[in-house]
Design a protein around this motif. Sequence first.
Motif, short mmCIF file in Angstrom:
data_model
loop_
_atom_site.label_atom_id
_atom_site.label_comp_id
_atom_site.label_asym_id
_atom_site.label_seq_id
_atom_site.Cartn_x
_atom_site.Cartn_y
_atom_site.Cartn_z
N LYS A 152 54.25 70.39 53.43
CA LYS A 152 52.94 70.47 54.09
C LYS A 152 52.44 69.07 54.43
O LYS A 152 52.38 68.19 53.59
CB LYS A 152 51.95 71.19 53.18
CG LYS A 152 50.63 71.51 53.83
CD LYS A 152 49.88 72.60 53.06
CE LYS A 152 49.59 72.21 51.63
NZ LYS A 152 48.80 70.97 51.49
N SER A 153 52.11 68.90 55.71
CA SER A 153 51.52 67.64 56.18
C SER A 153 50.52 68.01 57.26
O SER A 153 50.27 69.19 57.49
CB SER A 153 52.62 66.73 56.75
OG SER A 153 53.36 67.41 57.74
N PHE A 176 49.97 60.27 49.47
CA PHE A 176 51.13 60.79 50.21
C PHE A 176 50.62 61.54 51.43
O PHE A 176 49.56 62.16 51.39
CB PHE A 176 51.95 61.75 49.33
CG PHE A 176 52.75 61.07 48.26
CD1 PHE A 176 54.12 60.84 48.41
CD2 PHE A 176 52.15 60.63 47.09
CE1 PHE A 176 54.85 60.21 47.43
CE2 PHE A 176 52.87 59.99 46.09
CZ PHE A 176 54.23 59.78 46.26
N LEU A 177 51.39 61.50 52.53
CA LEU A 177 51.00 62.19 53.75
C LEU A 177 51.75 63.50 53.91
O LEU A 177 51.52 64.25 54.85
CB LEU A 177 51.27 61.30 54.97
CG LEU A 177 50.74 59.87 54.85
CD1 LEU A 177 51.02 59.10 56.13
CD2 LEU A 177 49.26 59.86 54.53
N ALA A 221 45.52 67.93 54.19
CA ALA A 221 46.41 67.00 54.89
C ALA A 221 45.94 65.56 54.82
O ALA A 221 46.68 64.66 55.17
CB ALA A 221 46.54 67.43 56.35
N ARG A 222 44.68 65.37 54.41
CA ARG A 222 44.14 64.00 54.40
C ARG A 222 43.90 63.56 52.97
O ARG A 222 43.36 64.31 52.18
CB ARG A 222 42.83 63.96 55.17
CG ARG A 222 43.01 64.13 56.65
CD ARG A 222 41.69 64.23 57.35
NE ARG A 222 41.86 64.14 58.78
CZ ARG A 222 41.39 63.14 59.53
NH1 ARG A 222 40.69 62.18 58.97
NH2 ARG A 222 41.60 63.12 60.83
N GLU A 223 44.29 62.33 52.67
CA GLU A 223 44.07 61.79 51.33
C GLU A 223 43.44 60.41 51.46
O GLU A 223 43.92 59.58 52.23
CB GLU A 223 45.39 61.71 50.56
CG GLU A 223 46.00 63.09 50.34
CD GLU A 223 47.19 63.08 49.39
OE1 GLU A 223 47.37 62.11 48.65
OE2 GLU A 223 47.94 64.08 49.42
N VAL A 275 39.23 75.82 50.05
CA VAL A 275 40.43 76.64 50.29
C VAL A 275 41.72 75.90 49.97
O VAL A 275 42.75 76.54 49.72
CB VAL A 275 40.50 77.18 51.74
CG1 VAL A 275 39.41 78.21 51.98
CG2 VAL A 275 40.43 76.06 52.76
N VAL A 276 41.72 74.56 49.97
CA VAL A 276 42.96 73.83 49.69
C VAL A 276 43.47 74.15 48.28
O VAL A 276 44.68 74.07 48.01
CB VAL A 276 42.79 72.31 49.88
CG1 VAL A 276 42.04 71.66 48.73
CG2 VAL A 276 44.15 71.63 50.02
#
Lengths: 251, 293
Positions: free
Chosen positions: A80-81, A57-58, A129-131, B280-281
């Motif tokens: 959050k993105s 998911f982004l 933010a990156r997957e 930190v995430v």
Amino acid sequence: MTALPDRVEKKLGLVIDLDTCVGCHACVVACKGWNDQGYGAPLSDQDPYGAAPSGTFLNRVHSYEITPPDAPAQIVHFPKSCLHCDDAPCVTVCPTGASYKRREDGIVLVNESACIGCGLCAWACPYGAREMDADAGVMKKCTLCVDRIYNETLPEEDRQPACVRTCPAGARHFGDLSDPGSEVSQLVAARGGLDLMPEMGTKPVNAYLPPRPKADAAPEFDVLAPFLEPVAEDAGGFLGWLDRTLSKMPG
Amino acid sequence: MHPAPSLILFTTLSGLGFGLLAFLCLGLPDARGLTAVLWFGAGFALAGGGLLASTAHLGNPQRAWRAFTQWQTSWLSREAWLSVMALAAAGGVALGRVFFDLPMTGLGPVATGLALATVASTAMIYAQLKTVPRWNHWTTPALFLSMALAGGALLAGQMTVAPVLLLLAGAVQLLAWRTGDGRFAARGHGLASATRLEGGRVRSFAPPHTGSNYLLREMVHQVGRRHARKLRSLALIFGFLAPALLCLTAHPLALVLAVLSHAGGAMAGRWLFFAEAEHVVGLYYGYHEAGAR
């Protein structure tokens, strides 16, 4: 190139209103839907109908609870993105040049045909933010719907990110944050928009509007209480006799 | 962080290999001919094998050549260049020593410098990440370099310097743990800075998804922390103290035991290097906050 541009002509980004977001996850669904059919590798799911579903998911919506010392707790939904940072650490760590920030509008993108899937950019991002897509083996991230916002085959009202277009609460706003006169910049100025994790020095473009203070909140009350009051105080007949008899009984 | 076996193997084996090559290229020991084949063969097998293991964690390893393009900005790209240059220079030294009985005193120190620079660049990949406060410190390159020097000296049979270097590396490891433990909180990272929410106590009420995801699997590794203290002791004893003591006996069998003990301890230490590193995430998911899960 994984060097950041020395300057950007625009700073396209999102302003997210935490006061307005109702946590419906429509933006999550719209994002997944749009990014499954156009730009780059589709966002895959693993074991989608099984015991342990997982997927790429982004955009994801967290929920936090704020408990003030002297007032009832409050829930804040928190989408959050990618924040399309000015000083994007995910770009400079990339060994292949796949990760880049565009000079013309500041959008951070991944050239998937050059991505080796090492995952270092996801490690460098403080925001998650990156997957990595488990199926394609390449890094996925928010493109700010770069294939919508400039797409002249779409009606003009649809030329904004899918998450913004779909939000039923109007909690997401899209625009140029480098232009102080833009609607998004004015929102940030009026509502005291905030950067996430400023101590990281990433200078995010996206801003978050904090929840408005609930100074005039009504005192806590139970909406169901009036319905639970006894309806017949002066019962007669058999029930009245039963009530009186039972009341007289000891214990 | 997720302690991926490929990364643990890569960083320990290539560290040992480049450490060994660093000594061999300086003529320590002064191996020639067939003996040099064995020494350099071991160095290339460890360094090259480690590099190959590192490609196992890539999503698209067939494009790995592209990692050579961004040396101006990326430590990972610099590591790719330095490793190839170090292997080429050490290869030159090996050719001279094996076939021409030449000491290669000109190229040797260059190869040694490149081998150590490769280890330093590997460490900088981790040390550059502000998102992992435990790694984002000078002790990370110091640890990787001192480990490579200690392991290299041991493998190269340098029984006088090896114990000193082993104890030095152990001290650096201890320092890295002692200073790393409180760095996350000391830098002010917390749910308050992550969300900027204020007005009361903030806690994660519900995660965005019911299952797991890439972020949690890759960056919010939690397993094994309970045993961290025991593992730290084992890593110190087997990685540094036992091999240093075994070196003093100067028995050939003791050297073999010392190498095995050091390699095992180094891998335990490297497992902890990843498993104990807090990203930190995790804050967004309610982890790492003082007093949180």
